[in-house]
Design a protein around this motif. Structure first.
Motif, PDB file in Angstrom:
ATOM      1  N   ASN A 270     -15.116   8.259 -14.362  1.00 19.31           N
ATOM      2  CA  ASN A 270     -16.515   8.243 -13.938  1.00 19.31           C
ATOM      3  C   ASN A 270     -16.767   7.294 -12.774  1.00 19.31           C
ATOM      4  N   GLY A 271     -15.747   6.568 -12.329  1.00 20.02           N
ATOM      5  CA  GLY A 271     -15.904   5.631 -11.221  1.00 20.02           C
ATOM      6  C   GLY A 271     -15.639   6.278  -9.875  1.00 20.02           C
ATOM      7  N   GLN A 272     -15.824   5.498  -8.822  1.00 15.80           N
ATOM      8  CA  GLN A 272     -15.669   6.000  -7.454  1.00 15.80           C
ATOM      9  C   GLN A 272     -14.294   6.621  -7.222  1.00 15.80           C
ATOM     10  N   PHE A 273     -13.232   5.933  -7.638  1.00 13.21           N
ATOM     11  CA  PHE A 273     -11.907   6.446  -7.353  1.00 13.21           C
ATOM     12  C   PHE A 273     -11.535   7.612  -8.267  1.00 13.21           C
ATOM     13  N   GLY A 274     -11.936   7.535  -9.518  1.00 12.27           N
ATOM     14  CA  GLY A 274     -11.686   8.645 -10.431  1.00 12.27           C
ATOM     15  C   GLY A 274     -12.321   9.928  -9.935  1.00 12.27           C
TER      16      GLY A 274
ATOM     17  N   LEU B 246     -12.513  -0.156  -0.485  1.00 14.20           N
ATOM     18  CA  LEU B 246     -12.672   1.265  -0.791  1.00 14.20           C
ATOM     19  C   LEU B 246     -14.113   1.733  -0.576  1.00 14.20           C
ATOM     20  N   TYR B 247     -14.249   2.928  -0.036  1.00 16.79           N
ATOM     21  CA  TYR B 247     -15.563   3.551   0.091  1.00 16.79           C
ATOM     22  C   TYR B 247     -15.407   5.060  -0.046  1.00 16.79           C
ATOM     23  N   SER B 248     -16.488   5.724  -0.370  1.00 15.71           N
ATOM     24  CA  SER B 248     -16.487   7.183  -0.518  1.00 15.71           C
ATOM     25  C   SER B 248     -17.933   7.634  -0.666  1.00 15.71           C
ATOM     26  N   GLU B 249     -18.087   8.911  -0.929  1.00 14.87           N
ATOM     27  CA  GLU B 249     -19.429   9.447  -1.188  1.00 14.87           C
ATOM     28  C   GLU B 249     -19.899   9.174  -2.611  1.00 14.87           C
TER      29      GLU B 249
ATOM     30  N   HIS C 135     -10.817   4.973   2.823  1.00 16.58           N
ATOM     31  CA  HIS C 135     -11.556   6.038   2.142  1.00 16.58           C
ATOM     32  C   HIS C 135     -10.839   6.378   0.844  1.00 16.58           C
ATOM     33  N   ALA C 136     -11.581   6.428  -0.249  1.00 15.57           N
ATOM     34  CA  ALA C 136     -10.982   6.669  -1.564  1.00 15.57           C
ATOM     35  C   ALA C 136     -10.271   8.015  -1.632  1.00 15.57           C
ATOM     36  N   GLY C 137     -10.738   8.994  -0.864  1.00 16.25           N
ATOM     37  CA  GLY C 137     -10.085  10.297  -0.833  1.00 16.25           C
ATOM     38  C   GLY C 137      -8.678  10.215  -0.245  1.00 16.25           C
ATOM     39  N   ASN C 138      -8.502   9.365   0.760  1.00 17.36           N
ATOM     40  CA  ASN C 138      -7.176   9.190   1.365  1.00 17.36           C
ATOM     41  C   ASN C 138      -6.229   8.484   0.404  1.00 17.36           C
ATOM     42  N   LEU C 139      -6.753   7.503  -0.315  1.00 20.06           N
ATOM     43  CA  LEU C 139      -5.940   6.820  -1.333  1.00 20.06           C
ATOM     44  C   LEU C 139      -5.552   7.798  -2.438  1.00 20.06           C
ATOM     45  N   ALA C 140      -6.485   8.659  -2.833  1.00 19.08           N
ATOM     46  CA  ALA C 140      -6.207   9.651  -3.868  1.00 19.08           C
ATOM     47  C   ALA C 140      -5.061  10.574  -3.430  1.00 19.08           C
ATOM     48  N   GLU C 141      -5.098  11.019  -2.176  1.00 13.94           N
ATOM     49  CA  GLU C 141      -4.025  11.873  -1.653  1.00 13.94           C
ATOM     50  C   GLU C 141      -2.685  11.148  -1.692  1.00 13.94           C
ATOM     51  N   TYR C 142      -2.687   9.897  -1.273  1.00 17.77           N
ATOM     52  CA  TYR C 142      -1.451   9.116  -1.258  1.00 17.77           C
ATOM     53  C   TYR C 142      -0.856   9.015  -2.662  1.00 17.77           C
ATOM     54  N   ILE C 143      -1.702   8.727  -3.636  1.00 14.13           N
ATOM     55  CA  ILE C 143      -1.215   8.553  -5.007  1.00 14.13           C
ATOM     56  C   ILE C 143      -0.734   9.876  -5.607  1.00 14.13           C
ATOM     57  N   LEU C 144      -1.455  10.957  -5.372  1.00 14.20           N
ATOM     58  CA  LEU C 144      -1.010  12.243  -5.910  1.00 14.20           C
ATOM     59  C   LEU C 144       0.280  12.701  -5.239  1.00 14.20           C
ATOM     60  N   ASN C 145       0.457  12.343  -3.975  1.00 10.59           N
ATOM     61  CA  ASN C 145       1.701  12.684  -3.298  1.00 10.59           C
ATOM     62  C   ASN C 145       2.876  11.852  -3.810  1.00 10.59           C
ATOM     63  N   LEU C 146       2.601  10.670  -4.355  1.00 10.44           N
ATOM     64  CA  LEU C 146       3.656   9.904  -5.021  1.00 10.44           C
ATOM     65  C   LEU C 146       4.252  10.713  -6.169  1.00 10.44           C
ATOM     66  N   ILE C 147       3.376  11.429  -6.855  1.00  9.99           N
ATOM     67  CA  ILE C 147       3.810  12.255  -7.993  1.00  9.99           C
ATOM     68  C   ILE C 147       4.546  13.497  -7.513  1.00  9.99           C
ATOM     69  N   ILE C 148       4.040  14.116  -6.455  1.00 13.43           N
ATOM     70  CA  ILE C 148       4.594  15.387  -5.986  1.00 13.43           C
ATOM     71  C   ILE C 148       5.970  15.220  -5.350  1.00 13.43           C
ATOM     72  N   ASP C 149       6.094  14.288  -4.382  1.00 12.52           N
ATOM     73  CA  ASP C 149       7.353  14.252  -3.626  1.00 12.52           C
ATOM     74  C   ASP C 149       8.448  13.423  -4.301  1.00 12.52           C
ATOM     75  N   GLN C 150       8.055  12.488  -5.155  1.00 14.71           N
ATOM     76  CA  GLN C 150       9.001  11.702  -5.952  1.00 14.71           C
ATOM     77  C   GLN C 150      10.078  11.005  -5.114  1.00 14.71           C
ATOM     78  N   SER C 151       9.774  10.738  -3.851  1.00 15.38           N
ATOM     79  CA  SER C 151      10.756  10.072  -2.994  1.00 15.38           C
ATOM     80  C   SER C 151      10.541   8.562  -2.918  1.00 15.38           C
ATOM     81  N   LYS C 152       9.410   8.104  -3.420  1.00 15.64           N
ATOM     82  CA  LYS C 152       9.099   6.676  -3.343  1.00 15.64           C
ATOM     83  C   LYS C 152       9.658   5.939  -4.555  1.00 15.64           C
TER      84      LYS C 152
END
Length: 260
Positions: A10-14, A153-156, A187-204
Motif C-alpha cells: 500500500n506504500g509508494q514503492f509497493g 524516491l518520488y512517484s505519482e 523515480h520509484a518506477g525506475n527502481l521497481a524495474e531495476y529490482i524486477l530485472n534482478l529477478i529476471i536476468d539473475q546475472s547480479k
C-alpha cells in the motif's frame, strides 16, 4: 513460474511495483498490504510464507518518517530493524530470496563524493540507523539476498517531494527550498524495474547494490527541475531557504554510486 511476494504493497514503492507488474508475465505476484502482512509480527509472516511458496520476497514495508523517527525511535526500529529481522529469519527457513530496499541515509554525507557499496556506513539520524540495523540483520542471517540502497524516491503515489512542490506551485504558492543537501532523486518506477530485472536476468550477485536515477541535485535544484518539467517555472517564485532547521540531521552529500 517464479512467485514473488511484495510486502508493504500500500506504500509508494509497493504501488510502483504493482503498476509495472503487468510487464512481467513470467512472474506471479502476490501483493500484501501492511494490514494483511505485518512484518513486525513473526506469526503474520509465518502464516503467509508457510501457506504459500515464494521464490522472492520484495520488502517495501518501512517506517520512513525521518522527523518522527527522532521523537519515537522505537517505532522506526520496530519496523526497519526488528521487522526486517523477522523477514530474514522466515525467508531463510523457506529458501526465499529477500530483496530489501534501503537508503542513502546509512551514510553521514561527509565523503564529498558518491558512496560505493563498500564504503563504511555511519548514519547520523535514527531513521538511517534503524535502516542500517535492518541491513545488518539480513547480512548476518542470510546468504541469498539483495539489499538495494536508493535515494530521494518520488512517484505519482503517496506523499513525496515531487508531488508537494508540484501541488504548491499549481496553487500559486511561493516556494523556499534548501540548497545545502545533495543527492540523487529517483523515480520509484525506475527502481521497481531495476529490482524486477534482478529477478529476471539473475546475472547480479547477491549482496548490497546501489540504484538511483543518476542525476545529482540539491533539493532546490530538484524543485527547479520539477517546475520546469511542468511549465510552472515562470508562475511561482522559488528561492533558496536560509536558516532552515529540522529535528533530524540529514547527510549533506548522500549521492550513491550506481552499482548495476
Amino acid at each position: 513460474m517464479k512467485s514473488v511476494l511484495v510486502t508493504g504493497a500500500n506504500g509508494q514503492f509497493g504501488k510502483s511495483i504493482e503498476k509495472i507488474a503487468v510487464n512481467y508475465p513470467q512472474l506471479n505476484f502476490v501483493f500484501a498490504t501492511s494490514s494483511e502482512l505485518d512484518i513486525t509480527s513473526i506469526e503474520s509472516i509465518e502464516k503467509k510464507l508457510f501457506n504459500e511458496s515464494f521464490s522472492y520476497l520484495i520488502n517495501c514495508a518501512a517506517y520512513t518518517d525521518v522527523e518522527n523517527s527522532e521523537k519515537e525511535p522505537e517505532k522506526a526500529y520496530k519496523v526497519n530493524a526488528d521487522g526486517v529481522k523477522n523477514l530474514a529469519l522466515i525467508c531463510k527457513k523457506q529458501h526465499t530470496v529477500l530483496i530489501h530496499v534501503s537508503t542513502d541515509y546509512v551514510f553521514d554525507g561527509e565523503k564529498g563524493a558518491p558512496y560505493l557499496v563498500t564504503d563504511v556506513t555511519n548514519p547520523i539520524n535514527v531513521y538511517g540507523a534503524s535502516k542500517l540495523k535492518g541491513e545488518q540483520h539480513i547480512e548476518y542471517l542470510m546468504d541469498s539476498y539483495f539489499i538495494v540502497r536508493t535515494s530521494w524516491l518520488y512517484s505519482e503515489f503517496g506523499k513525496n517531494f515531487y508531488k508537494t512542490i508540484f501541488q504548491k506551485a499549481k496553487e500559486g504558492a511561493n516556494l523556499s527550498v534548501i540548497d545545502d543537501q545533495i543527492g540523487s532523486p529517483t523515480h520509484a518506477g525506475n527502481l521497481a524495474e531495476y529490482i524486477l530485472n534482478l529477478i529476471i536476468d539473475q546475472s547480479k550477485s547477491y549482496g548490497i547494490h546501489h540504484f538511483t536515477d543518476g542525476e545529482i541535485l540539491s533539493w532546490y535544484g530538484f524543485a527547479e527541475k520539477i517546475l520546469k518539467e511542468n511549465g510552472l517555472a515562470d508562475k511561482v517564485q522559488l528561492e533558496k531557504a536560509k536558516n532552515y532547521r529540522t529535528f533530524a540531521r540529514r547527510p549533506k552529500y548522500s549521492v550513491l554510486e550506481k552499482h548495476i
